[in-house]
Motif scaffolding. Structure first.
Motif, PDB file in Angstrom:
ATOM      1  N   THR A 149     -11.670  -0.644  -1.882  1.00 43.62           N
ATOM      2  CA  THR A 149     -11.141   0.219  -2.926  1.00 43.62           C
ATOM      3  C   THR A 149      -9.627   0.144  -2.838  1.00 43.62           C
ATOM      4  O   THR A 149      -9.061   0.240  -1.754  1.00 43.62           O
ATOM      5  N   THR A 150      -8.977  -0.044  -3.996  1.00 44.30           N
ATOM      6  CA  THR A 150      -7.523  -0.148  -4.030  1.00 44.30           C
ATOM      7  C   THR A 150      -6.949   0.979  -4.877  1.00 44.30           C
ATOM      8  O   THR A 150      -7.417   1.232  -5.982  1.00 44.30           O
ATOM      9  N   LEU A 151      -5.950   1.641  -4.337  1.00 46.96           N
ATOM     10  CA  LEU A 151      -5.228   2.683  -5.063  1.00 46.96           C
ATOM     11  C   LEU A 151      -3.824   2.169  -5.329  1.00 46.96           C
ATOM     12  O   LEU A 151      -3.135   1.731  -4.404  1.00 46.96           O
ATOM     13  N   THR A 152      -3.407   2.211  -6.596  1.00 45.64           N
ATOM     14  CA  THR A 152      -2.067   1.769  -6.971  1.00 45.64           C
ATOM     15  C   THR A 152      -1.288   2.972  -7.477  1.00 45.64           C
ATOM     16  O   THR A 152      -1.721   3.670  -8.406  1.00 45.64           O
ATOM     17  N   PHE A 153      -0.152   3.212  -6.858  1.00 47.97           N
ATOM     18  CA  PHE A 153       0.683   4.365  -7.163  1.00 47.97           C
ATOM     19  C   PHE A 153       1.823   3.942  -8.090  1.00 47.97           C
ATOM     20  O   PHE A 153       2.140   2.773  -8.194  1.00 47.97           O
ATOM     21  N   ASN A 154       2.464   4.921  -8.712  1.00 44.03           N
ATOM     22  CA  ASN A 154       3.588   4.595  -9.602  1.00 44.03           C
ATOM     23  C   ASN A 154       4.926   4.598  -8.872  1.00 44.03           C
ATOM     24  O   ASN A 154       5.962   4.392  -9.467  1.00 44.03           O
ATOM     25  N   LYS A 155       4.906   4.854  -7.564  1.00 46.40           N
ATOM     26  CA  LYS A 155       6.113   4.770  -6.748  1.00 46.40           C
ATOM     27  C   LYS A 155       5.725   4.395  -5.323  1.00 46.40           C
ATOM     28  O   LYS A 155       4.547   4.334  -4.987  1.00 46.40           O
ATOM     29  N   LYS A 156       6.703   4.162  -4.492  1.00 51.24           N
ATOM     30  CA  LYS A 156       6.477   3.719  -3.119  1.00 51.24           C
ATOM     31  C   LYS A 156       5.567   4.694  -2.365  1.00 51.24           C
ATOM     32  O   LYS A 156       5.711   5.907  -2.465  1.00 51.24           O
ATOM     33  N   HIS A 214      -4.787  -1.206   4.325  1.00 53.80           N
ATOM     34  CA  HIS A 214      -3.621  -2.067   4.181  1.00 53.80           C
ATOM     35  C   HIS A 214      -2.693  -1.461   3.134  1.00 53.80           C
ATOM     36  O   HIS A 214      -3.130  -1.106   2.041  1.00 53.80           O
ATOM     37  N   ILE A 215      -1.417  -1.371   3.490  1.00 55.44           N
ATOM     38  CA  ILE A 215      -0.434  -0.729   2.622  1.00 55.44           C
ATOM     39  C   ILE A 215       0.662  -1.716   2.266  1.00 55.44           C
ATOM     40  O   ILE A 215       1.135  -2.458   3.125  1.00 55.44           O
ATOM     41  N   ASN A 216       1.015  -1.750   0.972  1.00 51.14           N
ATOM     42  CA  ASN A 216       2.254  -2.424   0.589  1.00 51.14           C
ATOM     43  C   ASN A 216       3.088  -1.387  -0.151  1.00 51.14           C
ATOM     44  O   ASN A 216       2.776  -0.200  -0.099  1.00 51.14           O
ATOM     45  N   ASN A 217       4.097  -1.766  -0.836  1.00 49.38           N
ATOM     46  CA  ASN A 217       5.015  -0.796  -1.434  1.00 49.38           C
ATOM     47  C   ASN A 217       4.341   0.249  -2.305  1.00 49.38           C
ATOM     48  O   ASN A 217       4.615   1.432  -2.175  1.00 49.38           O
ATOM     49  N   ILE A 218       3.477  -0.183  -3.219  1.00 47.38           N
ATOM     50  CA  ILE A 218       2.904   0.783  -4.168  1.00 47.38           C
ATOM     51  C   ILE A 218       1.381   0.831  -4.155  1.00 47.38           C
ATOM     52  O   ILE A 218       0.772   1.447  -5.028  1.00 47.38           O
ATOM     53  N   SER A 219       0.743   0.206  -3.179  1.00 46.25           N
ATOM     54  CA  SER A 219      -0.723   0.260  -3.175  1.00 46.25           C
ATOM     55  C   SER A 219      -1.280   0.424  -1.770  1.00 46.25           C
ATOM     56  O   SER A 219      -0.637   0.095  -0.776  1.00 46.25           O
ATOM     57  N   ILE A 220      -2.487   0.959  -1.744  1.00 48.28           N
ATOM     58  CA  ILE A 220      -3.259   1.117  -0.513  1.00 48.28           C
ATOM     59  C   ILE A 220      -4.625   0.505  -0.769  1.00 48.28           C
ATOM     60  O   ILE A 220      -5.282   0.839  -1.755  1.00 48.28           O
ATOM     61  N   LYS A 221      -5.039  -0.396   0.108  1.00 48.84           N
ATOM     62  CA  LYS A 221      -6.349  -1.022  -0.014  1.00 48.84           C
ATOM     63  C   LYS A 221      -7.175  -0.672   1.214  1.00 48.84           C
ATOM     64  O   LYS A 221      -6.755  -0.910   2.342  1.00 48.84           O
ATOM     65  N   LEU A 222      -8.349  -0.094   0.969  1.00 45.30           N
ATOM     66  CA  LEU A 222      -9.281   0.225   2.040  1.00 45.30           C
ATOM     67  C   LEU A 222     -10.399  -0.802   2.015  1.00 45.30           C
ATOM     68  O   LEU A 222     -10.991  -1.058   0.957  1.00 45.30           O
ATOM     69  N   GLU A 223     -10.704  -1.382   3.160  1.00 48.49           N
ATOM     70  CA  GLU A 223     -11.798  -2.347   3.293  1.00 48.49           C
ATOM     71  C   GLU A 223     -12.786  -1.794   4.309  1.00 48.49           C
ATOM     72  O   GLU A 223     -12.388  -1.365   5.400  1.00 48.49           O
ATOM     73  N   TYR A 224     -14.083  -1.824   3.956  1.00 47.92           N
ATOM     74  CA  TYR A 224     -15.101  -1.223   4.807  1.00 47.92           C
ATOM     75  C   TYR A 224     -16.429  -1.946   4.617  1.00 47.92           C
ATOM     76  O   TYR A 224     -16.645  -2.647   3.636  1.00 47.92           O
ATOM     77  N   LYS A 273      -1.857  13.029  -8.018  1.00 48.04           N
ATOM     78  CA  LYS A 273      -0.911  11.933  -8.235  1.00 48.04           C
ATOM     79  C   LYS A 273      -1.326  11.144  -9.466  1.00 48.04           C
ATOM     80  O   LYS A 273      -2.459  11.180  -9.902  1.00 48.04           O
ATOM     81  N   ASP A 274      -0.377  10.405  -9.979  1.00 48.36           N
ATOM     82  CA  ASP A 274      -0.667   9.477 -11.062  1.00 48.36           C
ATOM     83  C   ASP A 274      -1.031   8.153 -10.392  1.00 48.36           C
ATOM     84  O   ASP A 274      -0.182   7.312 -10.152  1.00 48.36           O
ATOM     85  N   VAL A 275      -2.333   8.014 -10.060  1.00 46.06           N
ATOM     86  CA  VAL A 275      -2.812   6.894  -9.255  1.00 46.06           C
ATOM     87  C   VAL A 275      -3.924   6.165  -9.995  1.00 46.06           C
ATOM     88  O   VAL A 275      -4.830   6.793 -10.543  1.00 46.06           O
TER      89      VAL A 275
END
Length: 119
Positions: free
Chosen positions: A4-11, A45-55, A78-80
């Protein structure tokens, strides 16, 4: 492997979410780790604007509930944008597919009613 990947509108600042079951492995890699079971449930796993969960696709229901709760906390207020298209868990009685977020509540109700019928 499900994800599951969450993409945010900011860091993303993961520290502000107060998730004590996250164990830091590196600056961009965490693990959802349960001390009481000595088991890692998911990689985060985190990068600037996203969080990816692997399970795993072979977790217990209680473990999926923990992951779902973490995802819900991360997206709360949040606006995610949440992409759970790679987290297929099963089907509802009407054939609708279930994912980590999509149709989750209906799936839990369906499972609980099915368990009652087995007693």
């Amino acid at each position: 492997m499900l994800s599951t990947t969450l993409t945010f509108n900011k860091k993303v600042d993961l520290a502000k979410f107060d998730l004590p079951i996250l164990k830091k492995r590196s600056d961009s890699h965490y693990e959802i780790y349960l001390d009481n079971s000595d088991k890692g449930l998911a990689n985060v796993h985190i990068n600037n604007i996203s969080i990816k969960l692997e399970y795993s696709s072979e977790l217990l229901l209680e473990e999926y509930i923990i992951i779902h709760d973490i995802i819900s906390r991360l997206k709360q207020g949040k606006d995610v944008l949440v992409d759970d298209s790679k987290s297929f868990l099963g089907y509802l009685s009407d054939g609708e597919p279930v994912y980590m977020i999509k149709n989750w509540e209906s799936w839990i109700e369906y499972l609980q009613s099915s368990m009652k019928n087995c007693l």
